[in-house]
Design a protein around this motif. Structure first.
Motif, PDB file in Angstrom:
ATOM      1  N   ASN A  58       0.813  -1.218   0.000  1.00 15.47           N
ATOM      2  CA  ASN A  58       0.000   0.000   0.000  1.00 15.47           C
ATOM      3  C   ASN A  58       0.848   1.270   0.000  1.00 15.47           C
ATOM      4  OD1 ASN A  58      -2.383   1.364  -0.032  1.00 15.47           O
ATOM      5  ND2 ASN A  58      -2.608   1.383   2.211  1.00 15.47           N
ATOM      6  N   ILE A  59       1.843   1.277  -0.882  1.00 13.46           N
ATOM      7  CA  ILE A  59       2.783   2.405  -0.961  1.00 13.46           C
ATOM      8  C   ILE A  59       2.092   3.590  -1.652  1.00 13.46           C
ATOM      9  CG2 ILE A  59       4.972   3.174  -2.009  1.00 13.46           C
ATOM     10  CD1 ILE A  59       5.486   1.076   0.123  1.00 13.46           C
ATOM     11  N   GLY A  60       2.329   4.794  -1.097  1.00 17.06           N
ATOM     12  CA  GLY A  60       1.702   5.992  -1.671  1.00 17.06           C
ATOM     13  C   GLY A  60       2.657   6.851  -2.475  1.00 17.06           C
ATOM     14  N   LEU A  61       3.967   6.635  -2.299  1.00 18.37           N
ATOM     15  CA  LEU A  61       4.965   7.416  -3.048  1.00 18.37           C
ATOM     16  C   LEU A  61       6.224   6.570  -3.182  1.00 18.37           C
ATOM     17  CD1 LEU A  61       6.047  10.176  -4.220  1.00 18.37           C
ATOM     18  CD2 LEU A  61       6.915  10.644  -1.910  1.00 18.37           C
ATOM     19  N   VAL A  62       6.795   6.570  -4.395  1.00 14.46           N
ATOM     20  CA  VAL A  62       8.059   5.847  -4.587  1.00 14.46           C
ATOM     21  C   VAL A  62       9.137   6.850  -4.975  1.00 14.46           C
ATOM     22  CG1 VAL A  62       9.281   4.094  -5.949  1.00 14.46           C
ATOM     23  CG2 VAL A  62       6.922   3.690  -5.237  1.00 14.46           C
ATOM     24  N   GLY A  63      10.260   6.801  -4.255  1.00 13.33           N
ATOM     25  CA  GLY A  63      11.417   7.638  -4.581  1.00 13.33           C
ATOM     26  C   GLY A  63      12.494   6.751  -5.181  1.00 13.33           C
ATOM     27  N   ILE A  71      20.464   4.315 -14.875  1.00 10.16           N
ATOM     28  CA  ILE A  71      19.263   5.098 -15.148  1.00 10.16           C
ATOM     29  C   ILE A  71      18.268   4.339 -16.038  1.00 10.16           C
ATOM     30  CG2 ILE A  71      19.976   6.449 -17.196  1.00 10.16           C
ATOM     31  CD1 ILE A  71      18.210   7.828 -14.082  1.00 10.16           C
ATOM     32  N   ALA A  72      18.767   3.522 -16.963  1.00 12.25           N
ATOM     33  CA  ALA A  72      17.837   2.811 -17.853  1.00 12.25           C
ATOM     34  C   ALA A  72      16.951   1.881 -17.019  1.00 12.25           C
ATOM     35  CB  ALA A  72      18.609   2.032 -18.909  1.00 12.25           C
ATOM     36  N   LYS A  73      17.590   1.179 -16.071  1.00  7.29           N
ATOM     37  CA  LYS A  73      16.818   0.292 -15.191  1.00  7.29           C
ATOM     38  C   LYS A  73      15.876   1.128 -14.306  1.00  7.29           C
ATOM     39  CE  LYS A  73      16.036  -3.444 -12.462  1.00  7.29           C
ATOM     40  NZ  LYS A  73      16.506  -4.667 -11.959  1.00  7.29           N
ATOM     41  N   ALA A  74      16.387   2.256 -13.826  1.00  9.70           N
ATOM     42  CA  ALA A  74      15.564   3.115 -12.963  1.00  9.70           C
ATOM     43  C   ALA A  74      14.300   3.546 -13.709  1.00  9.70           C
ATOM     44  CB  ALA A  74      16.370   4.335 -12.528  1.00  9.70           C
ATOM     45  N   TYR A  75      14.436   3.919 -14.977  1.00  8.42           N
ATOM     46  CA  TYR A  75      13.264   4.349 -15.748  1.00  8.42           C
ATOM     47  C   TYR A  75      12.273   3.197 -15.923  1.00  8.42           C
ATOM     48  CZ  TYR A  75      15.705   8.702 -17.170  1.00  8.42           C
ATOM     49  OH  TYR A  75      16.337   9.932 -17.186  1.00  8.42           O
ATOM     50  N   ARG A  76      12.808   2.001 -16.192  1.00  5.79           N
ATOM     51  CA  ARG A  76      11.887   0.853 -16.378  1.00  5.79           C
ATOM     52  C   ARG A  76      11.099   0.587 -15.100  1.00  5.79           C
ATOM     53  NH1 ARG A  76      16.393  -1.490 -18.854  1.00  5.79           N
ATOM     54  NH2 ARG A  76      16.714  -2.983 -17.159  1.00  5.79           N
ATOM     55  N   MET A  77      11.794   0.673 -13.968  1.00 12.35           N
ATOM     56  CA  MET A  77      11.130   0.418 -12.682  1.00 12.35           C
ATOM     57  C   MET A  77      10.124   1.534 -12.386  1.00 12.35           C
ATOM     58  SD  MET A  77      12.338  -2.461 -11.775  1.00 12.35           S
ATOM     59  CE  MET A  77      12.504  -2.969 -10.066  1.00 12.35           C
ATOM     60  N   ALA A  78      10.487   2.770 -12.726  1.00 14.25           N
ATOM     61  CA  ALA A  78       9.577   3.896 -12.500  1.00 14.25           C
ATOM     62  C   ALA A  78       8.318   3.717 -13.343  1.00 14.25           C
ATOM     63  CB  ALA A  78      10.284   5.209 -12.859  1.00 14.25           C
ATOM     64  N   ASP A  79       8.502   3.284 -14.588  1.00 15.06           N
ATOM     65  CA  ASP A  79       7.340   3.080 -15.460  1.00 15.06           C
ATOM     66  C   ASP A  79       6.386   2.036 -14.858  1.00 15.06           C
ATOM     67  OD1 ASP A  79       8.625   4.811 -17.143  1.00 15.06           O
ATOM     68  OD2 ASP A  79       9.283   3.287 -18.590  1.00 15.06           O
ATOM     69  N   THR A  84       0.938   1.403 -11.856  1.00 18.35           N
ATOM     70  CA  THR A  84       0.024   1.008 -10.774  1.00 18.35           C
ATOM     71  C   THR A  84      -0.745   2.221 -10.248  1.00 18.35           C
ATOM     72  OG1 THR A  84       1.568   1.403  -8.946  1.00 18.35           O
ATOM     73  CG2 THR A  84       1.677  -0.767  -9.973  1.00 18.35           C
ATOM     74  N   GLY A  85      -0.414   3.406 -10.733  1.00 21.58           N
ATOM     75  CA  GLY A  85      -1.117   4.619 -10.299  1.00 21.58           C
ATOM     76  C   GLY A  85      -0.425   5.341  -9.155  1.00 21.58           C
ATOM     77  N   VAL A  86       0.739   4.818  -8.743  1.00 23.45           N
ATOM     78  CA  VAL A  86       1.463   5.455  -7.629  1.00 23.45           C
ATOM     79  C   VAL A  86       2.510   6.418  -8.213  1.00 23.45           C
ATOM     80  CG1 VAL A  86       3.056   4.987  -5.713  1.00 23.45           C
ATOM     81  CG2 VAL A  86       1.068   3.503  -6.095  1.00 23.45           C
ATOM     82  N   PRO A  87       2.596   7.634  -7.669  1.00 24.75           N
ATOM     83  CA  PRO A  87       3.560   8.592  -8.228  1.00 24.75           C
ATOM     84  C   PRO A  87       5.011   8.253  -7.891  1.00 24.75           C
ATOM     85  CG  PRO A  87       2.398   9.559  -6.357  1.00 24.75           C
ATOM     86  CD  PRO A  87       1.774   8.209  -6.593  1.00 24.75           C
ATOM     87  N   VAL A  88       5.877   8.679  -8.807  1.00 24.10           N
ATOM     88  CA  VAL A  88       7.320   8.430  -8.649  1.00 24.10           C
ATOM     89  C   VAL A  88       8.049   9.764  -8.645  1.00 24.10           C
ATOM     90  CG1 VAL A  88       9.385   7.524  -9.812  1.00 24.10           C
ATOM     91  CG2 VAL A  88       7.273   6.177  -9.797  1.00 24.10           C
ATOM     92  N   VAL A  89       8.959   9.907  -7.657  1.00 25.70           N
ATOM     93  CA  VAL A  89       9.859  11.057  -7.684  1.00 25.70           C
ATOM     94  C   VAL A  89      11.266  10.507  -7.866  1.00 25.70           C
ATOM     95  CG1 VAL A  89       9.859  11.143  -5.143  1.00 25.70           C
ATOM     96  CG2 VAL A  89      10.780  13.048  -6.419  1.00 25.70           C
ATOM     97  N   MET A  90      12.014  11.118  -8.769  1.00 26.03           N
ATOM     98  CA  MET A  90      13.385  10.645  -9.002  1.00 26.03           C
ATOM     99  C   MET A  90      14.392  11.709  -8.589  1.00 26.03           C
ATOM    100  SD  MET A  90      13.066   8.554 -12.589  1.00 26.03           S
ATOM    101  CE  MET A  90      14.544   7.602 -12.329  1.00 26.03           C
TER     102      MET A  90
END
Ligand code: B12
Ligand code: SF4
Length: 528
Positions: A58-63, A71-79, A84-90
């Motif tokens: 039940n995570i509400g924000l992912v950093g 970074i390529a992996k980071a973008y894939r994980m962020a996508d 799932t509808g949860v916002p991502v801050v990088m």
């Protein structure tokens, strides 16, 4: 709100040390929110895995924080998280330099709802509050009341609650062995390398390095007291757990202000906060005998030195003319006399390099006290002066090399050799420096020292070998052990001789770095 802080793995090697930014932001999170940490190096996760984790918890924000390399992996994980509808801050160096890429403003897809530019110590609490209200902005920049860029002073450094943080995922001792190893000596049930910063910034401005641009050329330090207290906290935890820990001072140049470094080391000694530590210090700062004495007395075991090249013309080209190859041997001798050894980092593919650069470098390395040489390729990281110079000259062959990251591959053409020749130099460097013969030679060169030192150098070399020749499975390890069986037998035989360990240096092996990527940071050269 529940927050997940995630750091991706680099897909090639495993990291040996957790990332400081996660613990720091966790400590800076306003009360009333719960923060979970996942380091992909310790808990491998794919896109489906992170989406499930976010839903299940039940995570509400992912950093997400990442260097250019991940970074390529980071973008894939962020996508996957955003789906799932949860916002991502990088945050971190890459998105700071190219925020538009993460925000989809460069014509590519959007990966992040928000980007934190630069040091986020002051902006993080604001980001969390905005996210909790569903009002995330696109960009968070650290600015003062007048809109000017501001850097945290570090004088008011948060206390990272090391005594209570869940560090299970960062234990380098295999679970199956924990119970048994807890009973050995003062205990080996856990072993962790913990990142600690005592200051930020480096004014030297080497052409390939992100640090001067990112942290600024004004150097900021924590108080000695706050660093000493952190070490005491870490030591106490290791004692309670019947385990061990070592510290990696991640400062870009730990002795950038020698007077201050000496005073910190004196305070560490006075407070009984000595522990085994490693730090990055440029060669020019290691001329000071008193500094080196204090390094040894406070527990310093390995110093990472960005030597980069033995060719002064190359060093001048990359704005690192303050490195004087003529003094490398003396610097290493000075350290070795105190049983402090060096991780010596070299970069090939520089503009004055020609075929044979690796062998010419190794000829010198072989005359120095044994250490951990590492080799990398000159890499144009975004927004560095090097990137700008090569771009202007039309020399970038893969201008967005991070989008299709390939380990140990150049992204531009050097002037006096081909890309393939540069790759061959790196390969030669690693193959020669970590051959069974070279390992045996390193061990023999310490024959006048207690056995502990020889075991340390052998183990460290074996681990560092894994940076270039990954040893991820049992078979790979067995092969390395078989290749080095003569040296291993010799060390074991000596171990049974009475008195062999007398004067042995370390309860903690000097810097034990399983599957180290240690110096790719290093392989890029930079102290930072
Ligand atoms: C320690 C370190 C390592 C460690 C690994 C990281 C670790 N476990 O800590 C080791 C030695 C393994 C390493 C390796 C490499 N490293 Co390194 N490393 C560092 C170093 C010295 C310190 C990192 C650190 O903890 N800094 C202190 C913290 C507080 O700063 P920070 O991480 O930037 O975090 C702040 C902000 O960026 C932001 N932030 C960061 N993440 C996030 C996430 C969110 C959500 C938010 C909101 C904010 C945020 O907030 C934080 C607090 O202000 C930095 C230099 C530096 N001073 O940062 C280089 C640095 C990060 N490394 C660098 C490089 C290039 C590498 C390598 C790729 C080298 C190479 N040539 O191969 C390798 C690859 C690593 C890999 N995994 O593949 C570059 C990255 C440049 C870039 N554009 O990506 C740096 C900046 C050094 C340099 N010479 O330029 N490295
Ligand atoms: S390479 Fe080392 S000395 Fe040069 S700017 Fe970066 S941190 Fe400073």
């Amino acid at each position: 709100m529940k927050i997940l802080l995630y750091n991706p793995d680099n897909g090639v090697t495993r990291n040996f040390m957790p990332h400081l930014w996660m613990f720091l932001l966790q400590a800076l999170t306003p009360a009333g929110h719960e923060v979970l940490l996942v380091d992909g190096n310790a808990q491998p996760m794919d896109e489906a895995g992170i989406a499930k984790f976010v839903r299940d918890n039940n995570i509400g924000l992912v950093g997400i924080g990442a260097m250019t390399r991940m970074i390529a992996k980071a973008y894939r994980m962020a996508d996957a998280v955003r789906a799932t509808g949860v916002p991502v801050v990088m945050g971190g160096p890459h998105v700071t330099e190219i925020a538009d890429e993460a925000l989809g403003r460069d014509g590519g897809p959007r990966h992040a709802d928000a980007v934190a530019l630069g040091e986020a110590d002051a902006t993080w609490p604001r980001i969390v509050e905005d996210a909790a209200l569903g009002q995330l902005k696109d960009v968070y920049a650290p600015v003062d009341a007048f809109g000017q860029e501001s850097k945290p002073s570090l004088k008011e450094y948060p206390v990272i609650p090391w005594q209570s943080i869940d560090l299970k995922q960062f234990n380098l001792v295999p679970k199956a062995a924990t119970g048994l190893l807890q009973k050995i000596g003062e205990g080996w049930g856990s072993f962790r390398i913990i990142p600690v910063e005592s200051g930020r910034g480096c004014p030297y401005g080497c052409e390939f390095c992100t640090v001067t641009g990112f942290f600024g050329d004004s150097i900021r330090f924590r108080t000695n007291e706050s660093v000493v207290n952190e070490l005491l906290l870490l030591k106490a935890r290791a004692r309670i757990e019947k385990g061990q820990m070592a510290v990696f001072f991640i400062d870009d140049n730990f002795a950038i202000n020698i007077k201050r470094t000496k005073s910190l080391l004196r305070d560490i000694i006075a407070a009984g906060a000595q522990c085994h530590w490693v730090a990055q210090i440029s060669a020019n700062l290691l001329r000071d005998e008193e500094l080196v004495d204090l390094i040894a007395a406070s527990g310093g075991k390995w110093i990472f030195i960005g030597m980069e090249s033995i060719d002064p013309a190359n060093l001048k080209d990359v704005n690192k003319g303050f490195n004087k190859p003529g003094e490398y041997a003396a610097v290493l001798e000075r350290l070795a006399q105190r049983n402090v050894y060096a991780i010596t980092s070299f970069i090939f593919g520089m503009d004055n390099d020609t075929v044979g650069a690796a062998e010419r470098t190794l000829e010198q390395v072989r005359t120095w006290p044994p250490g951990l040489p590492i080799f990398g390729l000159l890499t144009p990281l975004p927004a560095t002066p090097l990137y700008k110079r090569l771009e202007k000259a039309g020399r970038l062959t893969r201008p967005k090399h991070w989008q299709e990251f390939i380990p140990f591959a150049m992204a531009h053409t050097p002037l006096k050799m081909t890309i393939d020749e540069a790759h061959a130099e790196v390969n030669y460097g690693w193959a020669q420096a970590y051959s069974p013969e070279a390992l045996a030679h390193a061990v023999e060169s310490l024959n006048d020292q207690p056995l502990g030192y020889r075991v340390n150098i052998f183990l460290a070399r074996i681990c560092f070998r894994g940076i270039y020749f990954p040893m991820m499975g049992k078979m790979a390890w067995l092969k390395v052990i078989a290749q080095n069986r003569r040296t291993i037998f010799k060390l074991v035989r000596e171990g049974f001789k009475a008195g062999a360990w007398r004067g042995a240096p370390a309860r903690v092996p000097a810097i034990p770095v399983p599957q180290a990527e240690a110096s790719e940071a290093m392989a890029q050269g930079a102290e930072g």
